[in-house]
Design a protein around this motif. Structure first.
Motif, PDB file in Angstrom:
ATOM      1  N   LEU A 314       0.823  -1.205   0.000  1.00  0.00           N
ATOM      2  CA  LEU A 314       0.000   0.000   0.000  1.00  0.00           C
ATOM      3  C   LEU A 314       0.862   1.262   0.000  1.00  0.00           C
ATOM      4  O   LEU A 314       0.638   2.189  -0.788  1.00  0.00           O
ATOM      5  N   LEU A 315       1.841   1.303   0.886  1.00  0.00           N
ATOM      6  CA  LEU A 315       2.652   2.510   1.020  1.00  0.00           C
ATOM      7  C   LEU A 315       3.552   2.723  -0.196  1.00  0.00           C
ATOM      8  O   LEU A 315       3.842   3.868  -0.562  1.00  0.00           O
ATOM      9  N   SER A 316       4.008   1.661  -0.837  1.00  0.00           N
ATOM     10  CA  SER A 316       4.845   1.817  -2.036  1.00  0.00           C
ATOM     11  C   SER A 316       4.046   2.393  -3.189  1.00  0.00           C
ATOM     12  O   SER A 316       4.520   3.281  -3.917  1.00  0.00           O
ATOM     13  N   LEU A 317       2.834   1.889  -3.403  1.00  0.00           N
ATOM     14  CA  LEU A 317       1.975   2.448  -4.453  1.00  0.00           C
ATOM     15  C   LEU A 317       1.644   3.905  -4.151  1.00  0.00           C
ATOM     16  O   LEU A 317       1.646   4.759  -5.046  1.00  0.00           O
ATOM     17  N   GLU A 318       1.364   4.193  -2.891  1.00  0.00           N
ATOM     18  CA  GLU A 318       1.050   5.573  -2.517  1.00  0.00           C
ATOM     19  C   GLU A 318       2.261   6.484  -2.724  1.00  0.00           C
ATOM     20  O   GLU A 318       2.125   7.625  -3.194  1.00  0.00           O
ATOM     21  N   LYS A 319       3.460   6.008  -2.378  1.00  0.00           N
ATOM     22  CA  LYS A 319       4.660   6.832  -2.533  1.00  0.00           C
ATOM     23  C   LYS A 319       4.898   7.170  -4.002  1.00  0.00           C
ATOM     24  O   LYS A 319       5.253   8.320  -4.340  1.00  0.00           O
ATOM     25  N   ILE A 320       4.703   6.189  -4.880  1.00  0.00           N
ATOM     26  CA  ILE A 320       4.829   6.448  -6.322  1.00  0.00           C
ATOM     27  C   ILE A 320       3.857   7.546  -6.747  1.00  0.00           C
ATOM     28  O   ILE A 320       4.205   8.477  -7.493  1.00  0.00           O
ATOM     29  N   ASN A 321       2.609   7.459  -6.271  1.00  0.00           N
ATOM     30  CA  ASN A 321       1.605   8.474  -6.620  1.00  0.00           C
ATOM     31  C   ASN A 321       1.958   9.834  -6.042  1.00  0.00           C
ATOM     32  O   ASN A 321       1.753  10.868  -6.685  1.00  0.00           O
ATOM     33  N   MET A 330       4.249   2.107 -11.274  1.00  0.00           N
ATOM     34  CA  MET A 330       4.570   0.825 -10.637  1.00  0.00           C
ATOM     35  C   MET A 330       5.315  -0.125 -11.568  1.00  0.00           C
ATOM     36  O   MET A 330       5.917  -1.097 -11.116  1.00  0.00           O
ATOM     37  N   TYR A 331       5.273   0.148 -12.877  1.00  0.00           N
ATOM     38  CA  TYR A 331       5.923  -0.744 -13.840  1.00  0.00           C
ATOM     39  C   TYR A 331       7.361  -0.316 -14.159  1.00  0.00           C
ATOM     40  O   TYR A 331       8.081  -1.045 -14.846  1.00  0.00           O
ATOM     41  N   SER A 332       7.784   0.852 -13.693  1.00  0.00           N
ATOM     42  CA  SER A 332       9.127   1.344 -13.995  1.00  0.00           C
ATOM     43  C   SER A 332      10.189   0.411 -13.411  1.00  0.00           C
ATOM     44  O   SER A 332      10.060  -0.066 -12.279  1.00  0.00           O
ATOM     45  N   THR A 333      11.247   0.176 -14.181  1.00  0.00           N
ATOM     46  CA  THR A 333      12.336  -0.694 -13.732  1.00  0.00           C
ATOM     47  C   THR A 333      13.123  -0.024 -12.612  1.00  0.00           C
ATOM     48  O   THR A 333      13.425   1.172 -12.670  1.00  0.00           O
ATOM     49  N   TYR A 352       5.419  -3.183  -9.323  1.00  0.00           N
ATOM     50  CA  TYR A 352       4.397  -4.137  -9.756  1.00  0.00           C
ATOM     51  C   TYR A 352       4.844  -5.577  -9.499  1.00  0.00           C
ATOM     52  O   TYR A 352       4.116  -6.376  -8.907  1.00  0.00           O
ATOM     53  N   GLY A 353       6.072  -5.905  -9.941  1.00  0.00           N
ATOM     54  CA  GLY A 353       6.552  -7.271  -9.789  1.00  0.00           C
ATOM     55  C   GLY A 353       6.743  -7.678  -8.347  1.00  0.00           C
ATOM     56  O   GLY A 353       6.398  -8.793  -7.948  1.00  0.00           O
ATOM     57  N   TYR A 354       7.273  -6.771  -7.529  1.00  0.00           N
ATOM     58  CA  TYR A 354       7.498  -7.094  -6.122  1.00  0.00           C
ATOM     59  C   TYR A 354       6.180  -7.291  -5.381  1.00  0.00           C
ATOM     60  O   TYR A 354       6.034  -8.221  -4.581  1.00  0.00           O
ATOM     61  N   ILE A 355       5.211  -6.425  -5.631  1.00  0.00           N
ATOM     62  CA  ILE A 355       3.918  -6.568  -4.950  1.00  0.00           C
ATOM     63  C   ILE A 355       3.245  -7.876  -5.351  1.00  0.00           C
ATOM     64  O   ILE A 355       2.697  -8.598  -4.512  1.00  0.00           O
ATOM     65  N   LYS A 356       3.284  -8.183  -6.625  1.00  0.00           N
ATOM     66  CA  LYS A 356       2.669  -9.419  -7.101  1.00  0.00           C
ATOM     67  C   LYS A 356       3.297 -10.633  -6.422  1.00  0.00           C
ATOM     68  O   LYS A 356       2.594 -11.548  -5.968  1.00  0.00           O
ATOM     69  N   ASN A 357       4.630 -10.651  -6.309  1.00  0.00           N
ATOM     70  CA  ASN A 357       5.309 -11.769  -5.652  1.00  0.00           C
ATOM     71  C   ASN A 357       4.991 -11.829  -4.164  1.00  0.00           C
ATOM     72  O   ASN A 357       4.910 -12.912  -3.579  1.00  0.00           O
ATOM     73  N   ILE A 358       4.822 -10.682  -3.547  1.00  0.00           N
ATOM     74  CA  ILE A 358       4.474 -10.654  -2.119  1.00  0.00           C
ATOM     75  C   ILE A 358       3.081 -11.229  -1.894  1.00  0.00           C
ATOM     76  O   ILE A 358       2.870 -12.074  -1.016  1.00  0.00           O
ATOM     77  N   ASN A 483      -3.578   7.589  -0.817  1.00  0.00           N
ATOM     78  CA  ASN A 483      -3.581   8.204  -2.137  1.00  0.00           C
ATOM     79  C   ASN A 483      -3.342   7.109  -3.181  1.00  0.00           C
ATOM     80  O   ASN A 483      -2.235   6.924  -3.683  1.00  0.00           O
ATOM     81  N   LEU A 484      -4.389   6.351  -3.446  1.00  0.00           N
ATOM     82  CA  LEU A 484      -4.310   5.235  -4.383  1.00  0.00           C
ATOM     83  C   LEU A 484      -5.364   5.401  -5.462  1.00  0.00           C
ATOM     84  O   LEU A 484      -6.482   5.849  -5.185  1.00  0.00           O
ATOM     85  N   THR A 485      -5.018   5.033  -6.675  1.00  0.00           N
ATOM     86  CA  THR A 485      -5.977   5.084  -7.770  1.00  0.00           C
ATOM     87  C   THR A 485      -6.874   3.853  -7.749  1.00  0.00           C
ATOM     88  O   THR A 485      -6.593   2.873  -7.047  1.00  0.00           O
ATOM     89  N   HIS A 486      -7.924   3.912  -8.540  1.00  0.00           N
ATOM     90  CA  HIS A 486      -8.796   2.735  -8.649  1.00  0.00           C
ATOM     91  C   HIS A 486      -8.020   1.534  -9.188  1.00  0.00           C
ATOM     92  O   HIS A 486      -8.184   0.409  -8.705  1.00  0.00           O
ATOM     93  N   ASP A 487      -7.155   1.775 -10.182  1.00  0.00           N
ATOM     94  CA  ASP A 487      -6.365   0.676 -10.740  1.00  0.00           C
ATOM     95  C   ASP A 487      -5.423   0.081  -9.695  1.00  0.00           C
ATOM     96  O   ASP A 487      -5.185  -1.129  -9.684  1.00  0.00           O
ATOM     97  N   ASP A 488      -4.868   0.924  -8.823  1.00  0.00           N
ATOM     98  CA  ASP A 488      -4.020   0.414  -7.737  1.00  0.00           C
ATOM     99  C   ASP A 488      -4.791  -0.571  -6.871  1.00  0.00           C
ATOM    100  O   ASP A 488      -4.306  -1.658  -6.536  1.00  0.00           O
ATOM    101  N   LEU A 489      -6.006  -0.181  -6.486  1.00  0.00           N
ATOM    102  CA  LEU A 489      -6.804  -1.013  -5.584  1.00  0.00           C
ATOM    103  C   LEU A 489      -7.250  -2.295  -6.264  1.00  0.00           C
ATOM    104  O   LEU A 489      -7.237  -3.376  -5.650  1.00  0.00           O
ATOM    105  N   VAL A 490      -7.630  -2.210  -7.539  1.00  0.00           N
ATOM    106  CA  VAL A 490      -8.029  -3.415  -8.280  1.00  0.00           C
ATOM    107  C   VAL A 490      -6.854  -4.386  -8.371  1.00  0.00           C
ATOM    108  O   VAL A 490      -7.010  -5.602  -8.213  1.00  0.00           O
ATOM    109  N   PHE A 491      -5.668  -3.861  -8.604  1.00  0.00           N
ATOM    110  CA  PHE A 491      -4.452  -4.672  -8.661  1.00  0.00           C
ATOM    111  C   PHE A 491      -4.220  -5.410  -7.346  1.00  0.00           C
ATOM    112  O   PHE A 491      -3.985  -6.622  -7.315  1.00  0.00           O
ATOM    113  N   LEU A 492      -4.329  -4.704  -6.219  1.00  0.00           N
ATOM    114  CA  LEU A 492      -4.131  -5.326  -4.907  1.00  0.00           C
ATOM    115  C   LEU A 492      -5.210  -6.368  -4.632  1.00  0.00           C
ATOM    116  O   LEU A 492      -4.927  -7.469  -4.148  1.00  0.00           O
TER     117      LEU A 492
END
Length: 584
Positions: A314-321, A330-333, A352-358, A483-492
């Motif tokens: 949650l906090l990583s997605l928010e920090k990016i935003n 979230m897709y940036s290398t 994106y990859g780290y959250i998915k693996n978590i 501070n999360l977008t709808h796409d962020d929440l759907v992803f989680l």
């Protein structure tokens, strides 16, 4: 002979029709994404694609894959990967599902509509989706139309009949038909639709198709607005209304037996804590919350293990935003060339990859990378900002770092697709010392005492509050909202539901999953502690709740990796989940 062939073909066709899964849309706060037959398209670590189908593979079944850019295009095309046509593929078993692997393609397959044919090769000129009786379907375009809806009703299912009539079941009654507004448009024009409410049939909203012989265009949008005069805020369990809590413990004890009952009757021996939150909704789908606990004391320490990893997501997605830097997402290398932790394997170097693996695999390495991105000081300050005052993240989940090392976070550079820097975050150091302040439970182990004062900590209220943000972020008070977008929440939500590590209700057995129940959860397990933190929604009963539990099973008292996870912890969590689900 011709009659015999026709009879065989008819029987075979009827069997396939019976086996076709239903089309469904998840509840409003769970997921706006429409999933035809629950087909999921994923990107693997090696950047290949995986199509996950909801059926178990049969050795005699072949699959063929087709694609087209837009649903209004005339023809489907065979999918090519590395110059090879993807027909006559064999499915690989993944629990009760099927995986189809697609090698690298010359275009971004995620932007295309995909059809997976089962058992037969389709003609690429076939273009009527609704005629396909032996195929699966994935469409980002249909997802998009649902994402843009302003519907305020919570749970609905969209069902087509032969006339393309929509039957949408509402949760609760609507007083007047004037409170509903329906609009419909396809790629060409807008249409006026007639509709009514069938209050004798589960309060169903019946929407009739456009007149004058209109045939449904696949590239359409349907919008439903329901008038709402109320607003409710979810408040991270700080001011949630409370009733007499004694009933909760008594209800559990009266409906369990054996080991589970013994654990409930001796909660202190097992450092047991339970938190149950009912979610009820008004006629407009607005949620209200009532929390009940058993033996829950914030000061009683437990080691949260992997259950705290969700907070890093949650906090990583928010920090990016919050950084709000052009092309940074979230897709940036992420380049960790200066990292203190040596990479142990190939992985997807992105948020994106780290959250998915978590969320799928509870991967420690991926959590450590998000810990680096957040930094110890930022991580803990923003947990407090969101109201989680009983949680401290002091260390990575790795044995190679000591207390001082965990104060550092390495330099990170974000790169675009061409390898050019987008943003560089310098190395950080937290000059503050972090310790647990719990008065009890800090030292465990009869032989080798382990002091947990410098270990991560949390409380059941905080863990449940962190999970609830994924579902109910819109109802948090503004000062606690992420501070999360709808796409962020759907992803989680997507990957919290997909993990096979579900212990409340299921005991970790993916073959026992109930199709009508959506469970989103994050578990943790270490040093004898077992935690599961889940959100549940039952399509059938409309029951909705959160349940969080921690149990400590260590018979000999030593921290020797000999714990009773399988004989006590997991059966206990399974039965507690079943009993809570059955509560009326």
């Amino acid at each position: 002979m011709r009659i015999y062939n026709q009879i065989v073909f008819y029987i075979f066709t009827m069997i396939l029709l019976i086996c076709i899964p239903s089309i469904k849309v998840y509840g409003k706060d769970l997921d706006y994404i429409i999933k035809y037959d629950d087909v999921v398209l994923e990107k693997s670590i090696s950047n290949d694609y995986i199509l996950i189908l909801p059926n178990s593979p049969n050795k005699d079944v072949n699959y063929s894959i087709y694609y087209k850019k837009d649903l209004t295009d005339d023809n489907w095309n065979f999918l090519k990967s590395d110059g090879i046509l993807c027909n006559s593929m064999k499915g690989t078993k993944m629990g009760p599902k099927t995986m189809l692997f697609i090698n690298k393609t010359s275009f971004n397959i995620e932007d295309y509509n995909i059809m997976i044919s089962c058992d037969k090769v389709k003609s690429p000129t076939d273009n009527n989706i609704n005629d396909y009786k032996k195929s699966f379907f994935y469409s980002p375009q249909l997802e998009f139309t649902i994402i843009n809806t302003d519907a305020t009703i919570f749970n609905y299912k969209r069902i087509f009949d032969s006339s393309y009539k929509w039957n949408i079941t509402l949760d609760d009654s609507i007083k007047d038909i004037e409170d509903v507004k329906v609009s419909f448009r396809d790629s060409q024009k807008s249409y006026t639709l007639d509709y009514g409410i069938d209050k004798d049939n589960n309060n169903m909203l019946i929407i009739l198709p456009p007149k004058d012989g209109y045939k449904l265009n696949e590239n359409y949008s349907l919008k439903i607005d329901v008038k709402s005069s109320k607003k409710s805020y979810f408040q991270s369990f700080r001011y949630v209304s409370k009733r007499d809590e004694k009933w909760f413990g008594e209800y559990l004890k009266n409906n369990v037996s054996g080991t589970t009952k013994n654990i409930l009757n001796n909660p202190d021996d097992y450092k047991l804590q339970l938190l149950y939150t009912e979610v009820t909704r008004d006629t407009n789908g607005v949620p209200y919350f009532d929390s009940y606990s058993y033996n829950m004391v914030d000061e009683n320490y437990f080691y949260p293990a992997s259950s705290i990893k969700l907070s890093s997501c949650l906090l990583s997605l928010e920090k990016i935003n919050n950084l709000n830097i052009k092309n940074l997402d979230m897709y940036s290398t992420m380049d960790f060339s200066q990292s203190r932790e040596v990479p142990t394997r190939e992985t997807i170097n992105s948020i994106y990859g780290y959250i998915k693996n978590i969320l799928l695999y509870s991967d420690n390495y991926s959590f450590n990378k998000l810990y680096e991105f957040l930094g110890q000081e930022y991580y803990n300050e923003h947990l407090k900002k969101h109201g989680y005052n009983n949680t401290k993240i002091i260390h990575r989940l790795s044995k190679i770092f000591d207390y001082e090392d965990n104060k550092y976070s390495s330099e990170i550079t974000f790169l675009d697709e061409s390898g050019n820097p987008i943003y560089s975050q310098p190395e950080k150091y937290n000059s503050n010392n972090l310790f647990n302040t719990h008065p009890t439970g800090l030292t465990l182990g009869s032989c080798v005492q382990k002091d947990f004062s410098k270990k991560n900590s949390s409380s059941l209220k905080d863990l449940q509050g962190i999970l609830s943000a994924v579902i109910f972020n819109d109802y948090f008070k503004n000062e606690y909202k992420y501070n999360l977008t709808h796409d962020d929440l759907v992803f989680l939500r997507k990957y919290l539901e997909k993990t096979d590590h579900k212990y409340l209700l299921y005991g970790g057995n993916p073959y026992s999953y109930k199709k009508n129940i959506h469970m989103l959860n994050k578990y943790g397990m270490a040093y004898g502690f077992f935690i599961d933190n889940g959100y549940f929604y039952d399509d059938t009963s409309k029951k909705e709740f959160l349940l969080t539990a921690v149990i400590y099973a260590n018979k000999n008292g030593y921290l020797d990796d000999i714990y009773q996870y399988h004989s006590k912890s997991i059966p206990f969590l399974k039965e507690i989940g079943e009993v809570v689900l059955d509560y009326k």
